[in-house]
Design a protein around this motif. Structure first.
Motif, PDB file in Angstrom:
ATOM      1  N   UNK A  66       0.731  -1.193   0.297  1.00 52.29           N
ATOM      2  CA  UNK A  66       0.142  -0.247   0.092  1.00 52.29           C
ATOM      3  C   UNK A  66       0.517   1.456  -0.127  1.00 52.29           C
ATOM      4  N   UNK A  67       2.272   1.166   0.366  1.00 53.34           N
ATOM      5  CA  UNK A  67       2.890   2.806   0.969  1.00 53.34           C
ATOM      6  C   UNK A  67       3.329   2.918  -0.292  1.00 53.34           C
ATOM      7  N   UNK A  68       4.353   1.741  -1.136  1.00 53.94           N
ATOM      8  CA  UNK A  68       4.738   1.666  -2.708  1.00 53.94           C
ATOM      9  C   UNK A  68       3.840   2.264  -3.527  1.00 53.94           C
ATOM     10  N   UNK A  69       2.357   1.973  -4.098  1.00 56.18           N
ATOM     11  CA  UNK A  69       1.429   2.294  -4.690  1.00 56.18           C
ATOM     12  C   UNK A  69       1.341   3.804  -3.969  1.00 56.18           C
ATOM     13  N   UNK A  70       1.427   3.925  -2.908  1.00 59.83           N
ATOM     14  CA  UNK A  70       0.640   5.493  -2.988  1.00 59.83           C
ATOM     15  C   UNK A  70       2.041   6.546  -3.034  1.00 59.83           C
ATOM     16  N   UNK A  71       3.399   6.337  -3.319  1.00 61.48           N
ATOM     17  CA  UNK A  71       4.572   6.685  -3.404  1.00 61.48           C
ATOM     18  C   UNK A  71       4.050   6.626  -5.297  1.00 61.48           C
ATOM     19  N   UNK A  72       3.647   6.163  -5.673  1.00 59.98           N
ATOM     20  CA  UNK A  72       3.871   5.735  -7.035  1.00 59.98           C
ATOM     21  C   UNK A  72       2.918   6.637  -7.723  1.00 59.98           C
ATOM     22  N   UNK A  73       1.190   6.465  -7.310  1.00 56.94           N
ATOM     23  CA  UNK A  73       0.569   7.495  -7.590  1.00 56.94           C
ATOM     24  C   UNK A  73       0.412   9.283  -7.186  1.00 56.94           C
ATOM     25  N   UNK A  74       2.004   8.850  -6.106  1.00 62.97           N
ATOM     26  CA  UNK A  74       2.157  11.318  -5.681  1.00 62.97           C
ATOM     27  C   UNK A  74       2.759  11.242  -7.004  1.00 62.97           C
ATOM     28  N   UNK A  75       3.590  10.437  -7.818  1.00 64.33           N
ATOM     29  CA  UNK A  75       4.475  11.156  -8.947  1.00 64.33           C
ATOM     30  C   UNK A  75       3.498  11.550 -10.334  1.00 64.33           C
ATOM     31  N   UNK A  76       2.914   9.846 -10.320  1.00 60.87           N
ATOM     32  CA  UNK A  76       2.079   9.593 -11.584  1.00 60.87           C
ATOM     33  C   UNK A  76       1.617  11.801 -11.625  1.00 60.87           C
ATOM     34  N   UNK A  77       0.253  10.836  -9.745  1.00 56.22           N
ATOM     35  CA  UNK A  77      -0.418  12.220 -10.253  1.00 56.22           C
ATOM     36  C   UNK A  77      -0.084  14.102 -10.494  1.00 56.22           C
ATOM     37  N   UNK A  78       1.090  14.386  -9.666  1.00 54.86           N
ATOM     38  CA  UNK A  78       1.926  14.760  -9.918  1.00 54.86           C
ATOM     39  C   UNK A  78       2.421  15.543 -11.383  1.00 54.86           C
ATOM     40  N   UNK A  79       3.146  14.665 -11.725  1.00 56.43           N
ATOM     41  CA  UNK A  79       3.547  14.865 -13.180  1.00 56.43           C
ATOM     42  C   UNK A  79       2.402  14.597 -14.756  1.00 56.43           C
ATOM     43  N   UNK A  80       1.528  14.156 -14.294  1.00 53.88           N
ATOM     44  CA  UNK A  80       0.535  14.029 -15.030  1.00 53.88           C
ATOM     45  C   UNK A  80      -0.389  15.482 -14.889  1.00 53.88           C
ATOM     46  N   UNK A  81      -0.827  15.928 -13.869  1.00 54.18           N
ATOM     47  CA  UNK A  81      -1.773  17.069 -14.112  1.00 54.18           C
ATOM     48  C   UNK A  81      -0.853  18.211 -13.995  1.00 54.18           C
ATOM     49  N   UNK A  82       0.368  18.516 -13.789  1.00 54.51           N
ATOM     50  CA  UNK A  82       1.056  19.387 -13.787  1.00 54.51           C
ATOM     51  C   UNK A  82       1.250  19.559 -14.676  1.00 54.51           C
ATOM     52  N   UNK A  83       1.729  18.548 -15.733  1.00 55.10           N
ATOM     53  CA  UNK A  83       3.236  18.194 -17.141  1.00 55.10           C
ATOM     54  C   UNK A  83       4.514  18.313 -16.879  1.00 55.10           C
ATOM     55  N   UNK A  84       4.638  17.592 -15.658  1.00 55.01           N
ATOM     56  CA  UNK A  84       6.110  18.221 -14.980  1.00 55.01           C
ATOM     57  C   UNK A  84       6.740  16.515 -15.946  1.00 55.01           C
ATOM     58  N   UNK A  85       7.706  16.716 -16.612  1.00 53.46           N
ATOM     59  CA  UNK A  85       8.549  15.594 -17.350  1.00 53.46           C
ATOM     60  C   UNK A  85       9.537  14.915 -16.357  1.00 53.46           C
ATOM     61  N   UNK A  86      10.159  14.883 -15.000  1.00 50.45           N
ATOM     62  CA  UNK A  86      10.948  15.021 -14.119  1.00 50.45           C
ATOM     63  C   UNK A  86       9.822  14.141 -13.459  1.00 50.45           C
ATOM     64  N   UNK A  87       8.761  14.181 -12.729  1.00 47.50           N
ATOM     65  CA  UNK A  87       8.056  14.130 -12.136  1.00 47.50           C
ATOM     66  C   UNK A  87       7.324  11.877 -13.005  1.00 47.50           C
ATOM     67  N   UNK A  88       7.461  12.429 -13.963  1.00 45.08           N
ATOM     68  CA  UNK A  88       6.545  11.668 -15.147  1.00 45.08           C
ATOM     69  C   UNK A  88       7.581  10.601 -15.479  1.00 45.08           C
ATOM     70  N   UNK A  89       9.200  10.792 -15.539  1.00 45.65           N
ATOM     71  CA  UNK A  89      10.231   9.929 -15.214  1.00 45.65           C
ATOM     72  C   UNK A  89      10.365   9.313 -14.175  1.00 45.65           C
ATOM     73  N   UNK A  90      10.411   9.978 -13.215  1.00 46.71           N
ATOM     74  CA  UNK A  90      10.626   9.069 -12.321  1.00 46.71           C
ATOM     75  C   UNK A  90       8.724   7.687 -11.702  1.00 46.71           C
ATOM     76  N   UNK A  91       8.278   8.049 -12.176  1.00 41.98           N
ATOM     77  CA  UNK A  91       7.035   7.294 -12.591  1.00 41.98           C
ATOM     78  C   UNK A  91       7.114   6.083 -12.751  1.00 41.98           C
TER      79      UNK A  91
END
Length: 276
Positions: A66-91
């Motif tokens: 559960x913890x790992x999934x939520x960490x992945x979600x943070x990077x995925x949502x931040x990168x997709x909603x704010x269009x941040x390449x760095x966050x998407x690459x980490x995701x």
């Protein structure tokens, strides 16, 4: 920056994927924390002899997953909603690791189906006994979910006599009012008889993660770094030979023996002019 149709499709696909991922992650983490710190289960973790039991291992796996999934979600949502390449690459990196881990665990579950089936049956029995002893409502919800999923009834399989009969699913026939499958045996049978189906669940989960990886990589490529500003280099001439012609909508400069150069206000505002 503005995205084309493919970029928008990937963006909203990632948003939906992360929403589902977040819900599952919260369920896993919440259930794991409740089973870890609930008054009815906390004592199990205080005895070293029980630290290797299936129940303790399953609870730890729930919390970590559960913890790992939520960490992945943070990077995925931040990168997709704010269009941040760095966050998407980490995701993308995290999803790649998860996809590989899911496939590996699927292969292990298929190759050791008997042992894993016994472990899962032991995990169910631990929850069943804890519920019978303490009547914890979260354990009741967990038992109800497992028993409806497998269509089984408690440890005995007798709806009218089982200690947790209130968590048993509704019978589908007259005979099931008398006898249903006992859940520990049903869990073991699922891993023994339906091992290809269990493997398919792991592979399907890996395919969904791969789809999210493709979408995140595509969206990251769409978000290119803005191009460097353009410069117009003009050769400086004596002011006596430079004629300024004011207009209402543009700025015009006239050079000797050359055609007038006209810049609109928007062009002049956005393009630096370097005089040499």
């Amino acid at each position: 920056m503005a995205l084309d149709g493919c970029g928008l499709l990937c963006k909203y696909t990632l948003f939906i994927f992360n929403l589902i991922f977040a819900l599952v992650g919260f369920v896993f983490l919440g259930l794991g924390l409740w089973l870890r710190f609930s008054n009815s289960t906390r004592a199990i973790f205080q005895f070293e002899t029980l630290n290797s039991s299936a129940f303790v291992i399953a609870v730890i796996v729930l919390i970590i997953t559960g913890s790992v999934m939520l960490i992945v979600v943070v990077f995925g949502d931040y990168g997709a909603c704010n269009e941040k390449r760095c966050a998407l690459q980490i995701f993308s990196v995290l999803v790649s690791i998860l996809a590989g881990a899911v496939v590996v665990f699927g292969v292990i579950a298929y190759s050791k189906k008997v042992e894993i089936g016994l472990r899962m049956g032991e995990f169910y029995s631990s929850i069943y006994l804890l519920y019978v002893a303490h009547g914890d409502p979260v354990l009741a919800v967990t038992l109800t979910f497992i028993q409806k999923l497998l269509h089984c009834c408690g440890a005995t399989g007798i709806p009218s006599l089982d200690f947790a009969k209130e968590t048993c699913p509704d019978p589908d026939s007259i005979w099931e009012h008398i006898k249903m499958d006992a859940c520990p045996g049903a869990i073991i049978d699922v891993f023994n008889r339906n091992a290809p189906l269990v493997m398919g669940v792991f592979v399907g989960t890996g395919a969904l993660l791969l789809l999210a990886l493709i979408c995140s990589s595509t969206l990251a490529k769409k978000l290119k770094t803005p191009s460097s500003p353009q410069y117009i280099i003009l050769t400086q001439t004596p002011t006596s030979q430079l004629e300024y012609i004011p207009t209402s909508t543009s700025i015009s400069y006239s050079f000797p023996d050359q055609e007038p150069v006209v810049f609109s206000p928007l062009t002049v505002a956005n393009i630096p002019i370097v005089m040499t």
